[in-house]
Design a protein around this motif. Structure first.
Motif, PDB file in Angstrom:
ATOM      1  N   THR A 190     -12.076 -55.104  -7.713  1.00  3.93           N
ATOM      2  CA  THR A 190     -12.189 -53.649  -7.525  1.00  3.93           C
ATOM      3  C   THR A 190     -13.581 -53.302  -7.012  1.00  3.93           C
ATOM      4  N   THR A 191     -14.601 -54.052  -7.434  1.00  2.00           N
ATOM      5  CA  THR A 191     -15.939 -53.811  -6.898  1.00  2.00           C
ATOM      6  C   THR A 191     -15.946 -54.020  -5.394  1.00  2.00           C
ATOM      7  N   ALA A 192     -15.296 -55.092  -4.963  1.00  3.07           N
ATOM      8  CA  ALA A 192     -15.250 -55.375  -3.532  1.00  3.07           C
ATOM      9  C   ALA A 192     -14.602 -54.216  -2.776  1.00  3.07           C
ATOM     10  N   ARG A 193     -13.486 -53.753  -3.271  1.00  4.00           N
ATOM     11  CA  ARG A 193     -12.777 -52.657  -2.587  1.00  4.00           C
ATOM     12  C   ARG A 193     -13.616 -51.395  -2.577  1.00  4.00           C
ATOM     13  N   SER A 194     -14.312 -51.149  -3.686  1.00  5.91           N
ATOM     14  CA  SER A 194     -15.154 -49.953  -3.753  1.00  5.91           C
ATOM     15  C   SER A 194     -16.308 -50.038  -2.770  1.00  5.91           C
ATOM     16  N   CYS A 195     -16.846 -51.232  -2.590  1.00  4.21           N
ATOM     17  CA  CYS A 195     -17.907 -51.402  -1.585  1.00  4.21           C
ATOM     18  C   CYS A 195     -17.373 -51.060  -0.202  1.00  4.21           C
ATOM     19  N   VAL A 196     -16.176 -51.541   0.076  1.00  2.01           N
ATOM     20  CA  VAL A 196     -15.564 -51.267   1.383  1.00  2.01           C
ATOM     21  C   VAL A 196     -15.388 -49.764   1.564  1.00  2.01           C
ATOM     22  N   ASN A 197     -14.852 -49.102   0.531  1.00  4.55           N
ATOM     23  CA  ASN A 197     -14.644 -47.649   0.617  1.00  4.55           C
ATOM     24  C   ASN A 197     -15.966 -46.935   0.887  1.00  4.55           C
ATOM     25  N   ALA A 198     -16.991 -47.328   0.166  1.00  3.26           N
ATOM     26  CA  ALA A 198     -18.275 -46.650   0.297  1.00  3.26           C
ATOM     27  C   ALA A 198     -18.887 -46.880   1.675  1.00  3.26           C
ATOM     28  N   LEU A 199     -18.835 -48.105   2.143  1.00  8.19           N
ATOM     29  CA  LEU A 199     -19.418 -48.398   3.455  1.00  8.19           C
ATOM     30  C   LEU A 199     -18.694 -47.621   4.541  1.00  8.19           C
ATOM     31  N   LYS A 200     -17.402 -47.538   4.406  1.00 12.02           N
ATOM     32  CA  LYS A 200     -16.642 -46.773   5.405  1.00 12.02           C
ATOM     33  C   LYS A 200     -17.018 -45.302   5.336  1.00 12.02           C
ATOM     34  N   SER A 201     -17.187 -44.783   4.111  1.00 14.89           N
ATOM     35  CA  SER A 201     -17.502 -43.356   4.026  1.00 14.89           C
ATOM     36  C   SER A 201     -18.908 -43.075   4.539  1.00 14.89           C
ATOM     37  N   LEU A 202     -19.751 -44.087   4.565  1.00 14.67           N
ATOM     38  CA  LEU A 202     -21.081 -43.911   5.160  1.00 14.67           C
ATOM     39  C   LEU A 202     -21.040 -43.985   6.681  1.00 14.67           C
ATOM     40  N   GLY A 203     -19.897 -44.393   7.190  1.00 14.71           N
ATOM     41  CA  GLY A 203     -19.748 -44.413   8.646  1.00 14.71           C
ATOM     42  C   GLY A 203     -19.805 -45.783   9.275  1.00 14.71           C
ATOM     43  N   PHE A 204     -19.841 -46.845   8.465  1.00 17.26           N
ATOM     44  CA  PHE A 204     -19.898 -48.192   9.033  1.00 17.26           C
ATOM     45  C   PHE A 204     -18.509 -48.688   9.382  1.00 17.26           C
ATOM     46  N   THR A 205     -18.469 -49.597  10.351  1.00 14.64           N
ATOM     47  CA  THR A 205     -17.234 -50.313  10.639  1.00 14.64           C
ATOM     48  C   THR A 205     -17.176 -51.489   9.683  1.00 14.64           C
ATOM     49  N   VAL A 206     -16.096 -51.595   8.951  1.00 18.97           N
ATOM     50  CA  VAL A 206     -16.020 -52.606   7.896  1.00 18.97           C
ATOM     51  C   VAL A 206     -14.806 -53.494   8.103  1.00 18.97           C
ATOM     52  N   GLU A 207     -15.031 -54.775   7.976  1.00 21.88           N
ATOM     53  CA  GLU A 207     -13.918 -55.742   7.982  1.00 21.88           C
ATOM     54  C   GLU A 207     -13.898 -56.331   6.577  1.00 21.88           C
ATOM     55  N   PHE A 208     -12.801 -56.115   5.875  1.00 20.59           N
ATOM     56  CA  PHE A 208     -12.703 -56.582   4.492  1.00 20.59           C
ATOM     57  C   PHE A 208     -11.844 -57.838   4.451  1.00 20.59           C
ATOM     58  N   LEU A 209     -12.423 -58.932   3.979  1.00 18.06           N
ATOM     59  CA  LEU A 209     -11.634 -60.146   3.762  1.00 18.06           C
ATOM     60  C   LEU A 209     -11.154 -60.120   2.321  1.00 18.06           C
ATOM     61  N   ASP A 210      -9.942 -59.646   2.150  1.00 16.72           N
ATOM     62  CA  ASP A 210      -9.381 -59.483   0.811  1.00 16.72           C
ATOM     63  C   ASP A 210      -8.730 -60.791   0.393  1.00 16.72           C
ATOM     64  N   ASN A 211      -9.464 -61.587  -0.349  1.00 15.67           N
ATOM     65  CA  ASN A 211      -8.948 -62.903  -0.737  1.00 15.67           C
ATOM     66  C   ASN A 211      -7.956 -62.858  -1.888  1.00 15.67           C
ATOM     67  N   THR A 212      -7.660 -61.665  -2.384  1.00 10.22           N
ATOM     68  CA  THR A 212      -6.647 -61.597  -3.446  1.00 10.22           C
ATOM     69  C   THR A 212      -5.269 -61.969  -2.909  1.00 10.22           C
ATOM     70  N   ILE A 213      -5.137 -61.985  -1.581  1.00  8.72           N
ATOM     71  CA  ILE A 213      -3.849 -62.414  -1.030  1.00  8.72           C
ATOM     72  C   ILE A 213      -3.580 -63.884  -1.337  1.00  8.72           C
ATOM     73  N   HIS A 214      -4.628 -64.608  -1.731  1.00  8.06           N
ATOM     74  CA  HIS A 214      -4.458 -66.030  -2.043  1.00  8.06           C
ATOM     75  C   HIS A 214      -4.343 -66.279  -3.539  1.00  8.06           C
ATOM     76  N   ARG A 215      -4.323 -65.177  -4.312  1.00  5.04           N
ATOM     77  CA  ARG A 215      -4.375 -65.343  -5.760  1.00  5.04           C
ATOM     78  C   ARG A 215      -3.215 -66.174  -6.284  1.00  5.04           C
TER      79      ARG A 215
END
Lengths: 601, 578
Positions: A190-215
C-alpha cells in the motif's frame, strides 16, 4: 492617518477571511515595532528582526532582482512581514501570492504602514488556504521566494507548503519520468501504491511496477518442497528473476528517477544495473531496521536511502556505506484515507466502541486480552482465531482492502493503534518510528489512542492532536474517558486530521524526496537524458539541418523529447494523399533501423 | 543515344551473383547501354567481377551503425539518403531495375525515378507496386512453393524484361592479373598444379540450413584418404568457430581459409578447386558462375528448384521429407531433414560430380531419404533440376511441371490476355514428366487431373463474371452513379473473395488464384473506369490461363495414362504415398 482601517478595507475586498482573522487577532508583547534608521517601522518577533533595522526599503529591489518575473508569471512569496520586500515585485506585472502564517504580523504591518497599494497588487493568504490556490497555478511559469526572516519564524509551515510547490514546478518544467518498484507482498504494497498516487498528483509521469501480480506464484513455491533450504533457494531465484524483469523494464522505459519501496525484489546486482542507466535510484525503507536486517546488504548500492527511523540508524547507514541516508516518515494517502459517508448497514457492520485494524503480532494478541471486558472489535490477518482475543476478529483473518478499513477508521468511536513488537508484550518503551496507521486514522478523521513513540511529540501535539498511552492501565483509563467525551474525541480528531493534511501526506513525503534528489542530482539526470536523447532529439535535429522539407516535416514533432520513429510512422500512416519526400525517406530509415543497420535490407 | 540503366540490388552476395545473367542479358539486348549498379557495400566487392557493369555505386547505411551501442544518428541517415536519391535522380536514368522485394529498395526506386521502372517500386501513397508478371509471381509463389519450378535467377531476368533463354549463364571474371599471380599464391598454400582440390563450405546464412560439421569432416577425411584430395575450408570470418569444428573433427589436414580471403581471393580459389561441397550459399553461386563442379546440400526452407546453382551438371541433394520446404518463419523443433543426407550420399554425389556422370551406383542404401537433382537447362531455356532417381510422380510435381509452360505463355501475354494460346502449349513438359517419373495408376492420375480441371473451371467462371462486370463499368464511363459503382465494386470484391476461397479448396489451382490476387493488389489509381480496365485485363488473364490449364491437363491425362516405363538407371519402388 488610520492606516489600519484603510488597509483593512482593501484587504477585506480581496481576502475577506484573512481580513476577519487579522481584525480579530490580538498582538502579543513578543511582537514589537521599532523605527529603522531610514524612519520606517520595522517589526521584531521575539529575537527575530523581520526587516532591516537600517534601510528596509532597499530590500525591495534586491528581492525582486532574484528572479525578475514578468506578466504571466506567478510568484509565491513566503512571508509578508511588513511588505518592504514586496514593493518592486508587486509592480513587475506578475501575479504575487503571499503566504503569511501569522495574522498578528499582518495586523501589526497594517497598523504601521500604508499598505493599500501593496495589498491591492498581491494575494495575501494564510497557509491553510494555499492548496486551492496552488491547484490553479501554471507551474511552468511559477516561482517560489522565501522572505528569510519569515521562514525563520515558521520554517515548518513554510516547508510544508514549499515542498509540494517546488515538486510541482519540477514536474512541470523537467517532466521527470519516475519508475516506482513495489514489493511482491506485504504491508509495503500500500505504501508503494500511495507513492505512485502522490507522485502522479504532483504532476510526474509514473510507471509503477506492481510486483503483487507475482504474489500467487511466489507463494506457490512453498508447495514445491517441504525442505526449507530448497524453498528459500527457489524463492531467492524467483526474486532475482523479478529483479531482472525490473532492470529490463527500466531499460525499456528509460526513467529519470527510480524509486524502490521496501521489500521490492531488487538485489544489489540489479540495483547496480539500474544505476548504470544514469537515473538516481532511491530506496524508501519503511521498516524497523532492528527487525529486518536486509538493509545492510542494499544500503551501499542505492543512491538515496530514506527511512522512517533516524539517529542511530542514520549513523549505521553511513557506516554501511550508504551514499545518502535521510529520514522520511510514513504518511497518509488522502486519496484513500479520508472521511467517508457510510450507510446505516455499514455503520452497523463496521461500527464499534473500540476497534483495532491490523495483523495479529504477539504483543497485540497479549495486550488486547486486557480489553476483553470492553466492546472491542478486531479486523486483520494472522490472528489465532481460537483464542479469546481471536474470537473478537470480525473478518476471520481475511485480507482487508484499504477501501474497507477506511470505513472502520471512520466509524469506530475509538481506534486503537498499538505498534507491533516482536520484543515486548505490549507497548514498546523503545519504540521510535510512527506507523502508517497513525496517519491513516487521522486522515480519515477518526479518533485514535496510540501507544507512545519517540517521534510522536514532534509529529503531533500530544493532548491536542493526538492522545497516547503507555501501558494497559493508561489505555483503559483513556478509553473510558474518551468514550464518555465525544466532543473531545471530535475536536482532537479534527485537529489531528488538519495536522496530517498540512504536513503528513504522501504528497509531502514524495515532494521532499524529489526535491532532495533533484537538488542533488538534476545535472546527473540531465546528463543521462542527454545521453539517451543523444542526437535524435527533435530540437537537436532541427538545429543541425537547413533542409526546408525536413524542417517543415519535423514541426509537428516539436515538443517531443525524442524523435521516436514509431511516432513518425504513426503520423505518416495517418496522413492523407501522396507521400512527401521526407515521409518517403523516413519510411526507408524506419526499415533500415528495424533490420540490421542495412546489412540485409 | 544509348540508354542508361540503374540496377538496384541491396540484398546478399548470392542474390547479386544471380543477377549476372540479367546484366549480360541487358548488354546483349543493347550493347551500348550504360549499366550502373547500386549494391549494398558489404557485398559490393563481387560486382567488380561481374561482366557488364559499367559503374558501381555502393549503398552504405551500415556506416551509421554504432559499435559502442550509442544511438544511430537519424539525421545523418536522412541526409545520406536525401543526397543519394537527389544525385541519382539528377542522372535521369532511362530505366531502373529493382529486383529486391523490399520497402527500402521500392522507396529508393520511387525517389530516384525513371521513365521505365522494372521490378518493385512504390506507389505515390507508399504501397509496394509491381507490374511485371514474373515479379508478381515472385511475390506470390511462396504460397505454392511445391507447385513452382522457376528459379530466382530466371525470375530476375524475366522480371527485368531480359530473357537470356539460358544462353547467358552466371558469370564472374576475376582479374587476369590476379589469375596469373594465383599459381604462386597457391604454392605458398601448399597446392601444386595437379593437386585434386576439394572445397567445403560448411557454413550457411542460418544455422538450420547447414549440414553437421562432423559429417563434413567425415566426408573430407574420406575424400582425402580415398582420392588423395586436398581439402580447403571456405567461409566468412563469422564462421570461424564452425570451421574450427570441422578442422578439429578431421584426422586429415585441411587448408583452412575461413575468414582469410577477400572476394577476389575467394573467386580465385573457387576457380582453382575441382569440386565444391556446399550448403545453399553465396559460395555455391560463385562456383556456378565460375564453372566449378558442385555438390550442393539443401535443407529446411531451401529448395533446389528455387535457388539451386544456375549452371549445368551440379548435383543437388535435397532431404526428402514431407515438411520440406518449410516456411522461412518456421521454427523447427527437430530439424530431421539435416540428418536425412548421409555421408555416403554426399560421397556418391562427389564421385558423380568429379566424373561428370549422372549415373549413380546400383545400391539401395544410397539416397534413401534424399532427392537427387542434376542441374541443366530445359526446353524453355530456363534452369531445370532433373531428378536423378525415377520415382513415383506425386500430385504437386505433376502440376508443377504443367504450370511452367503455362506461365511462360500467359506471362508473355500479360497485357494482351486475349492472345493467350489455349492449346498446343506444354508438350515438352508432359514429355519430361513421362521421362522422369513413374506414373501412378490411371485412376489416381484421372482423379488428380479431374480435380484440377474442376478447380480451373470454377476459376474460369468467376473470371468471366469479373470480366462482364468490369466491361459494364468501362462501357458506362462517367455516366455511372456512385451507388451503381459501389454495387459493382461490391460484386467484384465478392468475386475476388470467391477466388481466394477456391484456392483453398482446390490446392492445385493456387498458382492461378494467387497470381491473379497479386495482380489485383497492384491496381493503380483512383478513377473507377481506369480501375475497371485493369480489372478487365486481370480477369481476362485468369480466364485465358484457366482455359489453357484445362487444355494442358487434358493432354497430360491422355499422354500419361498407361505409361509406366521401366527405369533406365534405378528406381525406388518402395516409398511413401504422397
Amino acid at each position: 492617518m488610520d492606516f489600519f482601517e484603510n488597509n483593512l478595507k482593501v484587504l477585506s475586498s480581496r481576502a475577506p477571511k484573512m481580513a476577519r482573522e487579522v481584525e480579530a487577532v490580538e498582538i502579543p508583547e513578543r511582537l514589537s515595532v521599532s523605527i529603522s534608521r531610514s524612519g520606517s517601522p520595522v517589526p521584531r518577533l521575539d529575537n527575530i528582526l523581520i526587516h532591516s533595522a537600517y534601510y528596509p526599503e532597499k530590500e525591495s529591489e534586491k528581492f525582486a532582482a532574484k528572479i525578475s518575473p514578468g506578466p504571466g508569471d506567478t510568484v509565491v512569496v513566503f512571508g509578508f512581514g511588513f511588505g518592504y520586500h514586496l514593493e518592486s515585485l508587486a509592480s513587475s506585472g506578475a501575479r504575487i501570492i503571499v503566504v503569511e502564517p501569522s495574522a498578528m504580523i499582518v495586523k501589526a504591518a497594517m497598523q504601521s504602514r500604508d499598505l493599500r497599494a501593496l495589498l491591492g497588487k498581491t494575494d495575501l493568504i494564510s497557509p491553510e488556504r494555499f492548496d486551492p490556490v496552488a491547484a490553479k497555478i501554471d507551474y511552468q511559469k511559477a516561482f517560489w521566494m522565501d522572505h528569510e526572516p519569515s521562514v525563520r519564524i515558521d520554517r515548518a509551515v513554510r516547508d510544508n507548503i514549499a515542498g509540494p510547490f517546488m515538486a510541482r514546478i519540477i514536474a512541470k518544467r523537467k517532466q521527470y519520468k519516475i519508475m516506482v518498484v513495489g514489493p511482491v507482498y506485504g504491508g509495503t504494497t500500500t505504501t508503494a501504491r500511495s507513492c505512485v498516487n502522490a507522485l502522479k498528483s504532483l504532476g510526474f509521469t509514473v510507471e509503477f511496477l506492481d510486483n503483487t501480480i507475482h504474489r500467487q506464484e511466489y507463494f506457490r513455491i512453498s508447495d514445491v518442497t517441504g525442505y526449507k533450504p530448497h524453498e528459500n533457494a527457489l524463492k531467492k531465484n524467483y526474486s532475482d528473476f523479478l529483479g531482472e524483469a525490473v532492470v529490463a523494464r527500466a531499460h525499456h522505459i528509460q526513467p529519470d528517477i527510480i524509486l524502490s519501496i521496501a521489500q521490492a525484489p531488487l538485489a544489489p546486482g540489479a540495483i547496480d544495473r539500474l544505476k548504470a542507466l544514469g537515473a538516481p535510484v532511491v530506496f524508501w525503507f519503511v521498516e524497523d531496521y532492528t527487525t529486518l536486517s536486509y538493509w545492510k546488504a542494499v544500503a551501499p548500492h542505492y543512491d538515496y536511502f530514506f527511512c522512517i527511523q533516524k539517529g542511530g540508524f542514520l549513523e549505521k547507514l553511513a557506516e554501511a556505506g550508504a551514499p545518502y541516508a535521510g529520514y522520511l516518515p510514513q504518511a497518509a494517502d488522502t486519496s484513500i484515507h479520508r472521511p467517508v459517508e457510510l450507510t446505516g448497514a455499514e455503520k452497523e457492520e463496521y461500527g464499534s466502541d473500540i476497534s483495532f485494524m491490523g495483523a495479529g503480532y504477539p504483543n497485540r494478541r497479549r495486550f488486547f486480552s486486557g480489553l476483553l471486558d470492553m466492546s472491542l472489535k478486531i479486523w486483520g490477518t494472522e490472528w489465532d482465531l481460537l483464542t479469546p482475543v481471536g474470537r473478537r476478529v470480525v473478518n476471520q483473518n481475511q485480507r482487508i482492502e484499504p477501501e474497507e478499513y477506511v470505513k472502520i477508521f471512520n466509524t469506530a468511536r475509538i481506534n486503537l493503534n498499538l505498534h507491533s513488537s516482536l520484543t515486548h508484550p505490549g507497548v514498546d518503551p523503545l519504540g521510535d518510528f510512527i506507523n502508517p496507521r497513525t496517519y491513516e486514522i487521522a486522515a480519515c478523521g477518526g479518533f485514535q489512542l496510540v501507544d507512545r513513540r519517540d517521534y510522536m511529540a514532534e509529529t503531533f501535539k500530544i493532548g491536542d492532536e493526538m492522545v497516547t498511552f503507555s501501558d494497559i492501565d493508561d489505555l483503559r483509563e483513556k478509553i473510558s474517558f474518551y468514550l464518555a467525551h465525544p466532543e473531545k474525541r471530535e475536536r482532537i480528531a479534527a485537529d489531528s486530521r488538519r495536522r496530517v493534511l498540512r504536513e503528513h501526506t504522501f504528497v509531502h513525503r514524495m515532494a521532499r524526496m524529489i526535491n532532495i534528489v533533484s537538488d542533488n542530482d538534476h545535472e546527473k539526470i540531465e546528463r543521462a537524458r542527454e545521453k539517451r536523447r543523444g542526437i535524435n532529439n527533435v530540437d537537436s535535429i532541427l538545429s543541425r539541418t537547413d533542409n526546408p522539407g525536413l524542417i517543415e516535416f519535423l514541426e509537428k514533432f516539436k515538443g517531443e523529447r525524442q524523435l521516436s520513429l514509431s511516432k513518425v510512422m504513426e503520423a505518416i500512416s495517418e496522413g492523407e494523399g501522396d507521400l512527401t519526400r521526407p515521409e518517403s525517406l523516413f519510411i526507408i530509415i524506419d526499415q533500415i533501423l528495424s533490420t540490421h543497420q542495412g546489412e540485409e535490407i | 543515344m544509348s540508354s542508361s540503366i540503374l540496377v538496384l540490388n541491396l540484398t546478399r552476395m548470392g542474390d547479386l551473383i544471380q543477377m549476372s545473367p540479367l546484366i549480360l542479358g541487358l548488354r546483349e539486348k543493347e550493347p551500348d547501354c550504360k549499366i550502373t549498379m547500386l549494391a549494398n557495400v558489404k557485398f559490393a566487392g563481387i560486382v567488380r567481377f561481374m561482366k557488364g557493369v559499367d559503374e558501381l555505386i555502393t549503398f552504405d547505411v551500415a556506416q551509421f551503425g554504432s559499435c559502442d551501442g550509442s544511438e544511430t544518428d537519424a539525421l545523418a541517415i536522412y541526409n545520406y539518403l536525401d543526397d543519394l536519391t537527389v544525385k541519382l535522380n539528377a542522372r535521369k536514368f532511362d530505366t531502373i531495375i529493382n529486383l529486391s522485394h523490399t520497402k527500402v529498395s521500392a522507396m529508393l526506386t520511387k525517389l530516384i525515378g525513371a521513365g521505365d521502372i522494372r521490378g518493385f517500386s512504390s506507389s505515390p501513397r507508399g504501397s509496394l507496386l509491381v507490374r511485371n508478371p514474373w515479379l508478381i509471381y515472385f511475390t506470390a509463389f511462396l504460397n505454392f512453393r511445391r507447385l513452382s519450378r522457376f528459379n530466382l535467377v530466371d525470375l530476375d531476368s524475366l522480371g527485368a524484361g531480359v530473357s537470356s533463354g539460358g544462353k547467358v549463364r552466371l558469370n564472374l571474371a576475376p582479374d587476369n592479373e590476379s589469375a596469373q599471380s594465383a599459381q604462386s599464391y597457391f604454392e605458398t598454400k601448399g597446392v601444386a598444379p595437379g593437386d585434386l582440390l576439394i572445397g567445403i563450405q560448411a557454413g550457411a546464412s542460418r544455422e538450420d540450413r547447414r549440414w553437421s560439421p562432423a559429417s563434413f569432416a567425415v566426408v573430407a577425411d574420406r575424400l582425402a584418404q580415398e582420392k588423395g584430395a586436398k581439402i580447403v575450408l571456405f567461409g566468412a570470418a563469422v564462421e570461424k568457430k564452425l570451421g574450427d569444428e570441422v578442422e578439429t573433427a578431421m584426422s586429415e589436414k585441411a587448408i583452412n581459409l575461413i575468414g582469410a580471403t577477400d572476394l577476389e581471393q575467394l573467386a580465385l580459389w573457387i576457380k582453382r578447386i575441382n569440386l565444391l561441397i556446399t550448403n545453399d550459399t553465396g559460395t555455391m553461386h560463385i562456383s556456378a558462375a565460375l564453372g566449378t563442379p558442385i555438390v550442393a546440400l539443401f535443407f529446411v526452407h531451401a529448395r533446389a528448384e528455387e535457388t539451386g546453382p544456375y549452371c549445368e551438371g551440379a548435383i543437388v541433394l535435397q532431404a526428402d521429407i514431407d515438411c520440406a520446404p518449410c516456411s522461412h518463419q518456421t521454427v523447427c523443433g527437430h530439424l530431421s531433414c539435416l540428418k536425412y543426407i548421409t555421408v555416403n550420399d554426399v560421397l556418391t554425389a562427389c564421385d558423380m560430380a568429379l566424373e561428370q556422370t549422372e549415373t549413380a551406383p546400383d545400391d539401395d542404401s544410397l539416397f534413401r531419404r534424399v532427392k537427387v537433382y542434376v542441374s541443366g537447362f530445359g526446353e524453355d531455356g530456363l534452369i531445370d533440376f532433373r531428378p536423378l532417381k525415377r520415382e513415383r510422380l506425386d500430385k504437386l510435381e505433376l502440376f508443377a511441371y504443367l504450370y511452367r509452360p503455362l506461365f511462360n505463355e500467359t506471362f508473355t501475354k500479360w497485357d494482351a490476355p486475349e492472345t493467350i494460346a489455349t492449346e498446343g502449349i506444354g508438350d515438352w513438359a508432359i514429355d519430361d514428366l513421362k521421362e522422369r517419373f513413374i506414373m501412378p495408376d490411371d485412376e489416381k492420375t484421372e482423379a488428380w487431373i479431374g480435380r484440377g480441371v474442376e478447380g480451373a473451371r470454377r476459376l474460369l467462371e468467376l473470371a468471366q463474371n469479373g470480366e462482364r462486370l468490369a466491361l459494364e463499368v468501362i462501357e458506362a464511363g462517367d455516366g455511372q452513379s456512385s451507388s451503381q459503382l459501389m454495387e459493382i465494386g461490391g460484386q467484384l470484391t465478392a468475386i475476388d473473395y470467391s477466388i481466394s476461397v477456391l484456392s483453398g479448396v482446390y490446392d492445385v489451382a493456387q498458382p492461378l488464384a494467387h497470381v491473379y490476387k497479386r495482380r489485383a493488389e497492384n491496381f493503380e489509381g483512383d478513377d473507377p473506369v481506369d480501375l475497371a480496365r485493369q480489372a478487365l485485363k486481370a480477369h481476362r488473364w485468369l480466364k485465358m490461363s484457366a482455359s489453357l490449364f484445362i487444355n494442358i491437363c487434358g493432354r497430360a491425362l491422355e499422354a500419361l495414362k498407361n505409361d509406366n516405363k521401366k527405369p533406365d538407371s534405378y528406381e525406388i519402388t518402395e516409398g511413401k504415398e504422397r
